[in-house]
Design an enzyme around this catalytic site. Structure first.
Site, short mmCIF file in Angstrom:
data_model
loop_
_atom_site.label_atom_id
_atom_site.label_comp_id
_atom_site.label_asym_id
_atom_site.label_seq_id
_atom_site.Cartn_x
_atom_site.Cartn_y
_atom_site.Cartn_z
N LYS A 156 0.77 -1.40 0.01
CA LYS A 156 0.02 0.00 -0.01
C LYS A 156 0.93 1.20 0.01
O LYS A 156 0.61 2.29 0.82
CB LYS A 156 -0.99 0.06 1.25
CG LYS A 156 -1.79 -1.09 1.18
CD LYS A 156 -2.51 -1.19 2.80
CE LYS A 156 -3.15 -2.57 3.07
NZ LYS A 156 -3.90 -2.67 4.23
N ASP A 192 -6.92 -6.78 10.38
CA ASP A 192 -8.46 -6.27 10.49
C ASP A 192 -9.34 -7.50 10.24
O ASP A 192 -10.62 -7.07 10.67
CB ASP A 192 -8.57 -5.42 8.86
CG ASP A 192 -8.03 -5.77 7.66
OD1 ASP A 192 -7.25 -6.98 7.70
OD2 ASP A 192 -8.34 -5.31 6.68
#
Length: 450
Positions: A156, A192
């Site tokens: 990312k 997550d």
């Protein structure tokens, strides 16, 4: 002469997964899960099944104030959560990570985070208190304990030096110690999916699977500790949370028998060719592009838009996944959203037949994604063999696509073994609240029972 509509429908059959293919996918995923859990096979396993060291789920008896830090992209969130009897209140703030810090040193990154944590504690009048913190870290992580996680690689857009191969919890602890002004105990690090599961489990004690279907896709689930050959933690507890990292399923070619020319093109033009193959057939980062490639092919075949595309249609990445959700939100026979999307793409000359065809392509791509996710969830449900399991789900695709939930309910019901019941539950604010709950559960165990 056959009509364009019929030819497009035939061409789109490549996105249809037969029941036989889905059963084969489930069988291959089950084999890969066993490899990930096994001591002798883990090193070469494609689906890694990382051990999270989380063995207890929330039971509703968690009390007190907890901090959470949620780092997974170009900004991060700090939360303070106050857990009382059957209620919690939560306040949070988002902090940006400037580009020079994303590409600078690890020390600078953790110093920046520690400074934001200290400012947040001042703003919320807990600067003098000693608080437990749960840390959601959504980058590939090898966990060696509940508070020890080694960064495998940055993704990312991050490239901070001196962090890959190091314990990120220690990096944050060192930064807090360098400041010397706040007292924070980091109780847990998690990703997550784990946060989503914990967040839903606080409300629903049957929640034993966490699923993300958003920009990426991943799942975690509760496994029997005896099946986790790599676990080296405290003995005596029967369950252990496993982070499957199933986005990589298919990286060894095991999904090639259902991949299309469009999947291969998406993969070839991605930043990580050959990696995260299942994720590229499911998630929001790629779904719109799969649709665009099919539309380009049909336009060049003269089947769509009178054979005349537009500059934007032929531009990679121009067909956003949110367009798929918008187009499928139109009532059948109504093309209001579809017309708006095509106008944005410079295709205002589209006929109603074109719009019907565009919608059909969207439906084929999103249905396949929902069926692939369903095959994965059904594999986990069958492996766990629990009478009732709730699946906690987060992510933009599941949240915003108008039919994803219904498609999953229908398909999973066909694939689970008789006698197994399931529910799908949308997570509200999964990864942040989940991180605080992991910290709360860890603290619950270290406190004497009142």
């Amino acid at each position: 002469m056959r009509q364009a509509r019929d030819i497009i429908r035939e061409e789109c059959e490549v996105f249809h997964l037969t029941d036989k293919q889905i059963r084969e996918i489930m069988s291959r995923l089950h084999t890969d899960l066993l490899k990930g859990l096994g001591k002798d096979t883990h090193a070469t396993a494609i689906v890694k099944c990382w051990i999270t060291y989380i063995q207890d789920l929330p039971n509703g008896k968690e009390r007190g104030k907890f901090l959470a830090l949620d780092l997974g992209g170009t900004n991060f969130r700090v939360l303070i959560i106050n857990l009382g009897e059957n209620h919690f209140d939560m306040q949070s703030k988002i902090y940006a990570i400037p580009n020079h810090i994303m590409t600078g040193t690890g020390v600078a990154l953790f110093d920046h985070i520690a400074e934001c944590l200290a400012n947040f504690m001042k703003e919320h009048n807990v600067y003098e208190e000693r608080l437990a913190l749960g840390f959601t870290f959504s980058f590939p992580l090898k966990q060696l304990g509940l508070t020890k996680g080694i960064l495998q690689r940055w993704t990312k857009g991050f490239s901070c030096s001196g962090v890959v191969g190091e314990d990120v919890v220690q990096g944050l602890k060192d930064a807090i110690a360098r400041r010397g002004d706040v007292q924070i105990d980091i109780c847990a690090i998690l990703n997550d999916t784990t946060g989503t599961l914990m967040s839903c489990a606080w409300k629903n004690h049957n929640c034993k699977i966490g699923l993300i279907v958003g920009t990426g896709s991943n799942a975690c689930y509760v496994e029997k500790t005896e099946n986790c050959e790599l676990f080296d933690g405290e003995p005596g507890k029967s369950d252990l949370l496993i982070n499957t990292e199933w986005g990589a399923f298919g990286d060894d070619g095991s999904l090639d028998f259902v991949r299309t020319e469009f999947d291969r093109e998406v993969d070839a033009n991605s930043i990580n060719p050959g990696k995260q193959i299942q994720e590229k057939m499911i998630s929001g980062m790629y779904m719109g592009e799969l649709v665009r490639l099919a539309l380009v092919k049909f336009t060049r075949m003269g089947l769509l838009f009178g054979g005349h595309g537009s500059d934007l249609l032929f531009e990679r990445g121009s067909f956003y996944t949110k367009y798929v959700s918008e187009i499928e939100s139109d009532k059948l026979g109504d093309f209001t959203s579809c017309m708006e999307v095509l106008e944005e793409l410079g295709l205002s000359h589209a006929s109603e037949a074109d719009m019907a065809a565009v919608r059909h392509v969207c439906e084929c791509v999103s249905r396949r994604a929902a069926h692939l996710v369903s095959a994965g969830i059904a594999t986990l449900l069958n492996k766990m063999a629990e009478p009732r399991v709730t699946v906690g789900i987060d992510g933009s695709v599941y949240r915003f696509h108008p039919h994803f939930h219904a498609l999953m309910c229908e398909k999973i019901a066909q694939l689970v073994q008789p006698g197994l019941n399931f529910d799908l539950m949308l997570s509200e604010d999964g990864s942040g609240r989940g991180a605080a709950l992991v910290a709360a559960v860890a603290c619950r165990q270290s406190q004497p029972v009142a």
